[in-house]
Design a protein around this motif. Structure first.
Motif, short mmCIF file in Angstrom:
data_model
loop_
_atom_site.label_atom_id
_atom_site.label_comp_id
_atom_site.label_asym_id
_atom_site.label_seq_id
_atom_site.Cartn_x
_atom_site.Cartn_y
_atom_site.Cartn_z
N THR A 1 80.07 42.42 20.34
CA THR A 1 78.06 42.55 20.23
C THR A 1 76.63 42.03 19.66
OG1 THR A 1 78.87 43.12 17.45
CG2 THR A 1 79.53 44.74 19.02
N GLY A 2 77.39 40.45 19.23
CA GLY A 2 76.02 39.66 18.71
C GLY A 2 75.95 39.74 17.20
N ARG A 3 77.00 40.43 17.06
CA ARG A 3 76.84 40.29 15.25
C ARG A 3 77.21 39.07 14.89
NH1 ARG A 3 81.70 40.29 12.19
NH2 ARG A 3 83.15 41.44 14.56
N LEU A 4 78.62 38.04 15.96
CA LEU A 4 78.27 37.23 15.21
C LEU A 4 77.61 35.36 15.69
CD1 LEU A 4 82.77 36.72 15.02
CD2 LEU A 4 80.60 37.28 13.24
N ILE A 5 76.41 35.64 16.15
CA ILE A 5 75.11 34.54 16.53
C ILE A 5 75.19 34.12 15.66
CG2 ILE A 5 72.58 34.67 17.78
CD1 ILE A 5 74.05 37.28 19.57
N PRO A 6 74.54 34.75 14.37
CA PRO A 6 73.85 34.01 13.40
C PRO A 6 75.05 32.71 12.79
CG PRO A 6 73.35 36.10 13.12
CD PRO A 6 74.28 35.92 13.96
#
Length: 317
Positions: free
Chosen positions: A150-155
């Motif tokens: 989902t992109g949740r771990l991009i940071p």
């Protein structure tokens, strides 16, 4: 590039610097071919794909032939622009080498690709014994692997990337401010966010943790093939527990189970050590060319300017 899908082009153009210039062609025997292409309007530069966005090139019904390449690129004679460039899928290297018109300059590249078509067990068996040992070691030590679609771990990916920039700058004798500027230009966080937003569940961000701390990440984009787009780690934390071996294996196995035919490990450049490391995972070498057609010597000017800066700062490749 993830099989040159429309979603991928929307991710590229969503950042505003590039416009979609994709065209559909009718080639031999009435087959259709698509050349995904982006255009940077101010400089009249066209690329398939833009720099640091993976592989591009043709997609054609029944596969790409040298005749398809020649037919499509011949249309560029009449297309405006200061520069057109194509970095094709390395698996199509032969068709491109035989089909590219002589007006296009060829720049040598090297990629590594793992064949997944005979199944996970066969892929595991082809791993170097040391890689299998490190995978098992990481499991015993309790390295945890998480997959985000989902992109949740991009940071987390971006934080590890920033740490890597500091290490690379030290190794290359590059001023940290310049290294950060180049990294930001190549990989802004908005780029990864655009991938997650447009590619959907084919976006696979793998994160390895040890004792609760993120130590490595690997961004893989899936289609008919899988492409390891960006891998980063905190070497001081990841290396002692073999985290990257376990992380890579999870990504490779997932691509295999998802039906991907190949797992692209990306560019290897002239680094012997990088090439050997990829070959330990069963990857084969695929020499190929990036092709450029320029009305002005933009590449030569860019190379000249870069060499001056490198000499001035004592840059170490």
């Amino acid at each position: 590039m993830v099989d040159q899908s429309p979603e991928w082009m929307r991710a590229i153009t969503s950042l505003g610097a590039w416009q979609d210039a994709t065209r559909i062609y009718e080639v031999a025997d009435g087959r259709l071919a698509v050349l995904p292409m982006a255009r940077r309007a101010p400089g009249r530069i066209m690329a398939s794909p833009p720099h640091a966005w993976g592989f591009g090139g043709l997609v054609a019904e029944g596969g790409v032939t040298e005749h398809d390449v020649r037919a499509v690129l011949s249309t560029f004679e009449a297309r405006p622009g200061l520069r057109q460039s194509v970095r094709p899928n390395p698996l199509q290297a032969t068709a491109w080498q035989e089909g590219v018109p002589s007006q296009w300059a060829a720049l040598p590249r090297l990629a590594h690709v793992i064949d997944l078509q005979d199944g996970c067990d066969a892929v595991w068996a082809r791993l170097d014994k040391d890689v299998r040992r490190r995978v098992r070691r990481a499991e015993r030590l309790g390295v945890e692997i998480e997959c985000d679609t989902t992109g949740r771990l991009i940071p987390i990916l971006y934080e590890l990337l920033q740490r890597s920039v500091i290490r690379w700058a030290s190794i290359q004798n590059e001023p940290l401010r310049l290294a950060r500027l180049r990294a930001r230009r190549r990989d802004p966080i908005e780029k990864f966010e655009a991938m997650a937003a447009h590619v959907g569940s084919r976006f696979r961000l793998w994160v390895a943790r040890y004792e609760g701390r993120p130590v490595a990440a690997n961004l893989v984009l899936q289609g008919h093939n899988a492409h390891a787009t960006r891998g980063v780690m905190d070497r001081d934390l990841a290396a002692p527990v073999s985290a990257t071996a376990l992380l890579e294996w999870h990504a490779i196995r997932d691509a295999c189970r998802s039906g991907c035919r190949h797992y692209h490990m990306g560019e290897s450049g002239s680094s012997t050590s990088l090439a050997k490391n990829k070959e330990r995972y069963g990857a084969r070498r695929y020499p190929y060319f990036e092709y450029r057609r320029e009305r002005l010597p933009l590449s030569a000017i860019d190379g000249w300017a870069r060499s001056i800066v490198k000499r001035a700062i004592g840059f170490k490749d």
